[in-house]
Structure formats: C-alpha cells, structure tokens
Motif scaffolding. Structure first.
Motif, mmCIF file in Angstrom:
data_model
loop_
_atom_site.group_PDB
_atom_site.id
_atom_site.type_symbol
_atom_site.label_atom_id
_atom_site.label_comp_id
_atom_site.label_asym_id
_atom_site.label_seq_id
_atom_site.Cartn_x
_atom_site.Cartn_y
_atom_site.Cartn_z
ATOM 1 N N GLN A 260 0.837 0.868 8.782
ATOM 2 C CA GLN A 260 0.147 0.902 7.497
ATOM 3 C C GLN A 260 -1.354 0.658 7.607
ATOM 4 O O GLN A 260 -2.144 1.521 7.278
ATOM 5 N N GLU A 261 -1.734 -0.516 8.043
ATOM 6 C CA GLU A 261 -3.166 -0.752 8.135
ATOM 7 C C GLU A 261 -3.520 -1.882 9.091
ATOM 8 O O GLU A 261 -2.686 -2.719 9.419
ATOM 9 N N LYS A 283 -6.934 2.316 7.801
ATOM 10 C CA LYS A 283 -5.669 2.689 7.183
ATOM 11 C C LYS A 283 -4.994 3.734 8.053
ATOM 12 O O LYS A 283 -5.627 4.716 8.443
ATOM 13 N N PHE A 292 -6.260 11.523 1.301
ATOM 14 C CA PHE A 292 -6.779 10.167 1.127
ATOM 15 C C PHE A 292 -8.261 10.149 0.793
ATOM 16 O O PHE A 292 -8.726 9.324 0.032
ATOM 17 N N THR A 295 -8.573 11.281 -2.953
ATOM 18 C CA THR A 295 -8.190 10.326 -3.987
ATOM 19 C C THR A 295 -8.986 9.031 -3.881
ATOM 20 O O THR A 295 -8.752 8.100 -4.638
ATOM 21 N N ILE B 150 2.302 15.977 -3.897
ATOM 22 C CA ILE B 150 1.113 15.152 -3.681
ATOM 23 C C ILE B 150 -0.071 15.745 -4.430
ATOM 24 O O ILE B 150 -0.827 15.051 -5.101
ATOM 25 N N ALA B 154 -0.498 13.194 -7.285
ATOM 26 C CA ALA B 154 -1.431 12.199 -6.749
ATOM 27 C C ALA B 154 -2.879 12.650 -6.851
ATOM 28 O O ALA B 154 -3.725 11.947 -7.401
ATOM 29 N N VAL B 155 -3.170 13.850 -6.347
ATOM 30 C CA VAL B 155 -4.571 14.266 -6.290
ATOM 31 C C VAL B 155 -5.072 14.731 -7.658
ATOM 32 O O VAL B 155 -6.123 14.290 -8.124
ATOM 33 N N LYS B 158 -3.334 12.010 -10.627
ATOM 34 C CA LYS B 158 -3.557 10.601 -10.252
ATOM 35 C C LYS B 158 -2.508 9.655 -10.853
ATOM 36 O O LYS B 158 -2.794 8.519 -11.199
ATOM 37 N N PRO B 162 -0.972 8.851 -3.117
ATOM 38 C CA PRO B 162 -0.686 10.002 -2.267
ATOM 39 C C PRO B 162 0.108 9.674 -1.013
ATOM 40 O O PRO B 162 0.556 10.572 -0.318
ATOM 41 N N GLY B 163 0.264 8.415 -0.709
ATOM 42 C CA GLY B 163 1.024 8.097 0.502
ATOM 43 C C GLY B 163 0.901 6.642 0.857
ATOM 44 O O GLY B 163 0.208 5.877 0.193
ATOM 45 N N GLY B 164 1.582 6.255 1.923
ATOM 46 C CA GLY B 164 1.585 4.850 2.321
ATOM 47 C C GLY B 164 2.684 4.099 1.616
ATOM 48 O O GLY B 164 3.517 4.692 0.913
ATOM 49 N N MET B 165 2.706 2.794 1.797
ATOM 50 C CA MET B 165 3.773 1.995 1.212
ATOM 51 C C MET B 165 3.203 0.959 0.250
ATOM 52 O O MET B 165 3.877 0.467 -0.643
ATOM 53 N N LEU B 166 1.945 0.614 0.457
ATOM 54 C CA LEU B 166 1.271 -0.357 -0.410
ATOM 55 C C LEU B 166 -0.132 0.155 -0.687
ATOM 56 O O LEU B 166 -0.650 0.976 0.057
ATOM 57 N N ASN B 167 -0.770 -0.375 -1.737
ATOM 58 C CA ASN B 167 -2.180 -0.073 -1.919
ATOM 59 C C ASN B 167 -2.930 -0.663 -0.732
ATOM 60 O O ASN B 167 -2.609 -1.751 -0.269
ATOM 61 N N THR B 168 -3.938 0.065 -0.252
ATOM 62 C CA THR B 168 -4.661 -0.413 0.922
ATOM 63 C C THR B 168 -5.332 -1.751 0.619
ATOM 64 O O THR B 168 -5.997 -1.893 -0.400
ATOM 65 N N ILE B 264 4.457 13.295 6.003
ATOM 66 C CA ILE B 264 3.707 13.799 4.851
ATOM 67 C C ILE B 264 3.247 12.664 3.951
ATOM 68 O O ILE B 264 2.126 12.644 3.466
ATOM 69 N N ASN B 266 3.013 9.548 4.806
ATOM 70 C CA ASN B 266 2.399 8.447 5.518
ATOM 71 C C ASN B 266 3.234 7.177 5.408
ATOM 72 O O ASN B 266 2.703 6.077 5.281
#
Lengths: 574, 317
Positions: A260-261, A283, A292, A295, B150, B154-155, B158, B162-168, B264, B266
């Motif tokens: 993840q990060e 990330k 990414f 967005t 996506i 997402a794009v 909104k 768009p991907g990942g598991m958590l907000n960065t 795709i 992430n």
C-alpha cells in the motif's frame, strides 16, 4: 539488458528519476536552472515539437479536491517497494528509491553527474590517485540523534567486503587494499581503511579508479545500530533490521504498509535542516499511474514523452510538466561468437539497414532519439564528433554485405557458403515491440536478411537464452548509468561475450585511472569512436520521458543521476 | 467414515508430495534465476551470489533442503523481500481473502436468485434478458470492465476511490477504517461478482430446469403446495446439491487472489505479490505460494466430498 531494463528502469526511473531536462537530441548541456526559468510558455505551440523545458500548470482550478486539502504531505507513486530499507542490501530499485530518502550520501553529484560535497564537506586525493581522505561535516547525527562518525563509515565499507555480503554494491569492485584478505577471512580488518579522527577517514585502493569518489561516497550505516551483532561471515541478522531503518536522510520511516504505502516523516536531525514538508508518502501504484495523478491521489509521476501523453497531461491543467532524458541507452546485443556476425561489415550493414529513426523516434511519437554510442546525451562525455550516425541507408547496407561475401540467393535472402543470412532476434514483450518487429523485419528483408523474431514475456528467460548463446541479436536497455565508464564496462568485463579488444581495455583502464575531467573526456571520445566503428553491439535508442507534478509543489528539482532525493528537503506545497 | 478419511488423507499426502516435486522442478528448470535479472552485476559477482543463495547447488539437493525445511514449517526467506515467506503471506493473503469472500458470497446469492427465477420463467422476457446480459458480462474482459468503472466512478464522477485499500496517509481506526475499506473495495467487488455471475447463473438455471421437470415436483404441485414453497424448498434443495462440488473448488480461489483485479485496482493482495515474485524468480516465495494453493485444493476437494456425503448419504465416495 534489454527489456528487463525496461522493467527495472521504469521502476528505478519512475520514482526516482530525474528531471533535468531539456537535453535536446543534440545533447546540448543546457543546465537545469536556465530551463527551469524558461517556463511559462504553456502555449508551446506546434504539437509535433517535443518538449524542451518545464511547462507550468495552466489551470490550477482543476486541481482535485483531495489534493487541495493536503497541506503537509507529498505523495509520489512507486511501483513495488518490498520493504528492504537498508542501503547495499536492497534487491530492487524501488526499495532503493525509499532508501535514498532515508539516507543522505557522503558525496552527491550535480546534474551532470560530477561529484559534489555533501556529508563529506571535502576530500583529498593522493597524487597517485590511490588514497582518498574524506573530511566529514562535524556533528552530524542519525535520525535517532546518535552521532555519525568516521567509525560508521569504516564499518560500512568493511561490511561490503564480508564474504556473506549478498548485495550488488560497487564498493567491492574498487579493490580496497586488504579487502580481498578480509573477504577470505585472512585479516581481522581491512588494511586500506584508516580512521584518522572522528571526522576524518582515508581509504587506499590497489589501483586507481575514477569512480571511487562517488562509489565510496555513498550511504553510511550506523555501527552502533547495524554493527552491534556483527560477526564476520554472518549477516543473516540484517534481515530483521530491514523494516526498521536508522538513516540520516531528510526523512525517516514512519510506517511501511506492504502493498500500500511507505510513510516517511521529516527527520529533525537532518544535517541540512528540517525538511519543509512534514510527510512524504510513496504510494504503491502497481497499476496505471494515470488514474492516481488524474484524481489527485499522487502528486508526482513519470511518463513516456509521447505526444499523446504530453497533450493529455497538459489537458489536465493542474500539472507542471518537465521533460528529461534518462541516463540509459538501448542496444541490440550481437552474438559475436556466431561466425556470420564476427565480421564488422555485417554488423555495420545491419545498422545501416535498420531504420532506427522511424522505429524509435517517429513510431514512439517523439519519445526517443537514435543512439550511436554507449552514453546518454546528458553525460558530460557525450559527443557526436567523429561519430558515424549510421543514417538509414539500405544501399550502403547492401554494399557492405556484398563486400562481406553475402550474395543474394534465388529467394532474395543472402547466402554465403550455402548458409542463409537468417538473424534470430530475441526481444521482450512491450507495447513498442510489435512496431519494432514489423519495421525491422521489413527493413531487413529489403537488404536480403531474413529476420526471425522471438518475443519473451519474461525477462529472466530471455537473459537465460542469451547466456546460453542461442541467439543472433537480443534487444536490451541498460539500467540507469551514472558515469561514462558504466556504459563501457560491459564490453570489458566479459558481459559482451566474444568481444576482446585490447585497445578498448587499455582505454577503459586509462579512463578510470585519472580524475582529470578534460583528460577523461578525450579518452571517452576515443572509446566512442572505436565502439561506434566496431559495433560489438548495435546501438539503438535513447528514451525521452516527462515528469508531471502537482502545480502546488515548489522548489522541485530532480536529477537524472540521483532522482528525487537531491533537494527533497526543500520541496514544499503552496 | 474413519477408514474413508484415512484413505483420503493418505492420498492427499501422496498428491501433495507429487505436486511439490512437479512445482519445484518446473520452477528450477525455468530459464533464468533471481540473479540473472540484475543488470549491475559482473559475471564473477553473479557466480558469488549464486553461491551465497545456494542457487548453484544440484537441483535434487535444493529440493531436498526445501522439502526438509518445509516439513518443519519453514518455507524460507523471500529473496526479493528478505522476509520469511509465511510472514509475507500473512501480510497479503487476508486482503485477497476479504475481496474473494465478499464477492463469492454475492455471486452465489445473486446467481441462485436469478438462476431460479430464470428457470421458472424459462423463455420469458426476463429469462432472455438475463441470458443476454450474462453473455455480455462473460465476454467482456475483466480489465476492460475494471478500467471502465474506474474511469466512470472514480476519475469522472469522483464517487469512489480509483484504487488501493485505504486513503493514502489515512490514520483511520474503528468504523472510519471499515468505511474506508468498504469504499475502496466496492469497485473490485462489483467486477469480481460480475465475472463470476455468468457461469454460475447458467449452472443454477439449467440445474433448476432439470429439477422442476421431475415427477416429484409435479407431485408437490399436485398436492397443492404453494408455488414458492415448491420452488425454494423442494426444487432448490435438489438443484443445489451438485453445487456442493463447486464449493470445494472455491477454497483455493478464496486465498489465491485475483491477479488482474488486484493489479487494476491496486489492491494489496497475494495475487500481485505472486506475479512480482514470478518475474523476479523469487523461488522460496513461488514454491511456498504454489504449495499453499495445492494444499487448499486438496483440502477443498476433501471438504466437498465429505459435505456431499453428508448431504446425500446415497453417495459412496
């Protein structure tokens, strides 16, 4: 090598690379400052013109909400950090990117790749170019506040000579005096390394090496932290330390979330002062970098400099776009142990007969340039003086093949001694490969050469096939290079099998034996002319890339050689 | 039952042993190894490193070492990540499991409902529509659906990340954390559900069609039972029976991760980890993971046999 190059490179480059820039194809050495000030012309009109300087964001109102809200964090995408955050031990360039934020080196390089003082405020080099004495900046600390001294430097160098050292550090290649004895267990310490006082350390090499300054001048491991369990020949305990690095860079590790990060936090003890932005996050962006950056989930990414990509990035409005040329080059490795390719004329014919401009520049929408020597245009040693550009010339190619005794057979394919001129080419699977194969097959057919391509989805398998010598040509690209000698080394160290030219070896050694730039320039020019004529490999192309980053980011400089880490501590958000 | 189990367990061990040999030799004989991809190494250093990593030993000796360690529960260290293989599994596999279990549940639930209704109303407009939509979903590649979603959700709109598991950079805990994960998993779950739905719906529909033509269904109706009861108790129960065999096959898939979806979106799952390890020739990790899937497959088959026996005692395994 080739495609792996691509994979490895894109990883190395993606996140770490560089910005520098503006090297147009002539290799003009325009410097970073001038190009950076040159911005503002968002109108860079003609769409067919490649970017040559920074293009500033045109419409910051398009900035996504999520990015507007972030005030103390910069997020950069990174393909796949594995979590080995110890310098010299990491197995991937991605982890190398993280390490370059966690550590700062003794010696850094400027945008041309020339050494600059950093943690070592100065150095002396003995007259015979064998002994290097480094003077450290006084009172520097690791991120936990413990002092950094010459003892730590000595520990770091010694460690690389341990027989169990499992990494790819170049320090071993320098042949520090007494290093071999230490590796073999015949000495308790390395004779050539001498701690003079806590701020001064010297090292003596067995033979001169122009790269010594930058190779020795890398990261320093804390002896108190990494050396406390050290026993010769047993480095397994390092595995437990990779996840909890203790560095001295602008940032320190806050948290690594696998897949993840990687979260980094400003290091208050950084010797150039506390970084301006509190958090820096890598990330993991395994998938498409576009989604990414579009967005606002990442602030910085690198893209191939195709016209399509540049137009799309400009269209987003909130990104600054910075072009650069990586320090790599692409080539077709030639199987020199194969009888038909031993003749220089055949190799030259294959170069003349390949329309490299169409393949690597036009078909890539301008995201490339033709290469003729083993050095990127951003190198201080780059030159076109005396270099044969091998412009596409099928007639010349035919002439050379005739001279080499290959005559056209009844089916249009050339023959010699009953053998057909069939070229078995290995390449790896990438978007560009299809175009390359189609055009190359057509080009070669026109000069009477039968091209048999084989495309590999897997890089290591292709390397194995090359190592097994079952090929005629194999497409590769180098990893990121930092010194002109890096590009020559494969021809000397046995990597390009079947090439044994004493003149080249002599020049290579000579180029490393001096630290005088002007002298080195002359030597490398001579080398380039030699390699350009002999073509032990067929040079193909340079890539062109752009960095796109959030228009809120200020003081961003990226170096082609050390990536983002150069001035990361100055990056800020407005 | 116990002799049945003993026999089955013996088979399992033999199968796993054979699988481990096949897997090991396949990987060991694939051209290229962990070292060959590193462009920075000279030929001599490559040789030294192969020695340090034990890659230059004879293949049988390597297999012997690996098997010996594996029997002691030690699957070694990943070469690329320098961590114990089992630790790495633990870091990634539950993320894959989360996606898989939710989408499998939804797939089955929706497939049963649609399958039953479509079978009951065979050749109606509903049935036709469902079949058309299902064929469409089955024939569009997953990466296309994924990327399209996506782009839209997402794009452009909104609505979702768009991907990942958590907000960065998120430090969410408790319900906030759950909410973030739910938001991030929505798109991948939709794609995975859509993909699995097609074949399963068709499966249930045809089973159901077979069952409702049976005599006992006619008898049940003749007794005057309510249609819903006929359908969902008598018919569905029998139509579902063959599906028990499918349950066993689902088990490895639950832990195996979905390469394409994870890439795709992430998603930090095991599928991605596996792919990366393959291109690097990270043998310990590849071996460990493949064995894990082999073990799960064998257990899954055993489970479904046992379940089937319980559900339908006439079956002799």
């Amino acid at each position: 090598m080739l495609k792996k190059g691509i994979i490895l490179l894109s990883s190395l480059l993606l996140a770490s690379s560089t910005l520098l820039a503006a090297c147009s194809n002539g290799g003009s050495e325009s410097n970073n400052n001038t190009t950076a000030q040159n911005n503002g012309d968002t109108q860079t009109t003609a769409t067919a013109q490649p970017l040559t300087s920074l293009v500033k964001a045109s419409d910051m109102s398009k900035l996504p909400e999520v990015s507007k809200k972030r005030n103390d964090t910069i997020i950069v995408g990174l393909t796949d950090p594995a979590g080995v955050f110890t310098p010299y031990f990491n197995q991937s360039g991605y982890d190398g990117n993280v390490i370059s934020q966690l550590w700062t080196p003794l010696v850094t390089v400027d945008e041309k790749g020339l050494p600059l003082p950093n943690l070592a405020k100065s150095w002396d080099i003995s007259k015979d170019n064998l002994t290097y004495t480094f003077h450290l900046v006084p009172n520097t600390q690791f991120s936990d506040g413990s002092p950094l001294t010459a003892e730590d430097v000595a520990f770091t160098w010694t460690l690389i000579y341990d027989k169990a050292y499992p990494g790819d550090s170049q320090i071993r290649k320098l042949n520090i005096k007494g290093g071999k004895a230490y590796t073999e267990g015949k000495a308790q310490q390395i004779d050539g390394i001498k701690v003079i006082d806590p701020q001064t350390i010297s090292v003596t090499l067995e033979k001169p090496n122009a790269l010594a300054l930058t190779i020795l001048g890398e990261y320093v491991l804390s002896k108190a932290y990494y050396g406390k369990d050290y026993k010769f020949g047993q480095l397994d305990y390092f595995k437990n330390l990779h996840g909890s690095p203790l560095g001295n860079g602008a940032y320190k590790l806050e948290k690594f979330i696998p897949g993840q990060e990687v979260r980094l936090e400003a290091n208050d003890h950084f010797f150039k002062g506390k970084p301006k932005t509190k958090h820096f996050i890598y990330k993991t962006a395994e998938g498409d970098a576009w989604q990414f950056i579009e967005t606002g989930d990442t602030d910085f990414a690198s893209f191939t400099a195709t016209q399509e990509n540049i137009d799309k990035l400009k269209g987003l409005g909130f990104l600054n776009i910075l072009p650069y040329t990586p320090s790599t080059y692409g080539y077709l490795q030639v199987n020199l142990e194969n009888e038909k390719l031993k003749d220089k004329k055949v190799r030259q014919a294959l170069t003349y007969g390949l329309d490299r401009k169409s393949i690597y520049v036009d078909a890539a929408q301008g995201a490339g340039a033709v290469a003729n020597i083993p050095a990127s245009p951003i190198f201080w040693s780059y030159t076109t003086d005396g270099i044969n550009p091998y412009n596409y010339d099928p007639e010349q190619a035919k002439k050379l093949l005739d001279e080499a005794g290959w005559v056209e057979g009844s089916d249009g394919i050339r023959e010699k001694n009953g053998q057909k001129l069939t070229i078995h080419l290995l390449t790896s699977k990438r978007p560009e490969t299809d175009t390359f194969i189609a055009l190359a097959a057509e080009n070669y057919k026109a000069i009477g050469v039968d091209l048999q391509p084989e495309i590999f989805a897997d890089f290591n398998a292709m390397v194995a096939k090359v190592e097994g010598k079952d090929y005629d040509l194999a497409a590769f690209s180098t990893a990121m290079l930092t010194d002109p000698s890096d590009g020559i080394e494969p021809f000397v160290n046995g990597e390009i099998k079947g090439y044994n030219n004493p003149k080249l070896k002599e020049l290579y050694e000579k180029g490393l034996a001096t630290t005088n730039m002007e002298e080195r320039k002359k030597i490398y020019k001579e080398l380039y002319v030699l390699l350009n004529d002999e073509l032990p490999v067929i040079f193909t192309n340079y890539k062109k890339t752009v960095y796109a980053y959030n228009g809120r980011m200020e003081h961003v400089k990226v170096s082609p050689f050390i990536g983002l880490s150069g001035n990361l501590f100055e990056w800020s958000l407005k | 039952m116990s002799s049945f189990l003993t026999k089955r367990l013996t088979y399992m061990i033999i199968i796993l042993l054979a699988a481990s040999m096949m897997i090991f030799f396949l990987y060991a004989m694939t051209p290229g190894d962990f070292i060959s991809g590193n462009l920075k190494l000279s030929p001599e250093r490559k040789a030294e490193l192969r020695e340090i990593y034990g890659l230059n030993k004879p293949i049988l000796e390597r297999y012997g070492n690996w098997l010996g360690n594996a029997l002691h529960g030690n699957f070694g260290y990943s070469l690329a990540q320098q961590k114990p293989v089992l630790t790495l599994f633990n870091e990634y596999i539950w993320n894959s499991f989360l996606l898989a279990i939710v989408s499998t549940f939804l797939t089955w639930l929706i497939a049963v409902i649609i399958g039953v209704v479509a079978a009951y109303k065979q050749y109606s407009w509903f049935d036709t529509l469902v079949m058309v939509v299902i064929f469409a979903a089955m024939s569009v590649p997953s990466f296309f659906i994924g990327l399209y979603l996506i782009k839209i959700a997402a794009v452009d709109l909104k609505w979702l990340p768009p991907g990942g598991m958590l907000n960065t950079g998120s430090n969410a805990t408790g319900m906030e954390y759950v909410k973030e994960v739910l938001q991030h998993m929505t798109l991948p779950v939709i794609v995975m559900t859509l993909l699995g739905l097609g074949s399963l719906t068709r499966y249930f529909r045809s089973n159901m069609i077979d069952v409702i033509q049976q005599d006992y269904i006619r008898t049940a109706r003749a007794k005057g039972l309510m249609e819903r009861k006929v359908l969902f108790t008598h018919a569905l129960r029998n139509a579902l029976l063959p599906a028990i065999t499918l349950v066993g096959f689902e088990l490895p898939a639950l832990f195996g991760g979905s390469l394409i979806i994870e890439k795709i979106f992430n998603w930090p799952g095991i599928g991605q980890l596996y792919m990366q390890s393959f291109s690097l020739r990270d043998y310990p990790l590849l071996m460990g993971f493949t064995m894990l899937i082999a073990i799960l497959s064998v257990i899954g088959t055993l489970l479904s046999d046992i379940l089937y026996r319980i559900a339908d005692p006439r079956v002799k395994v």
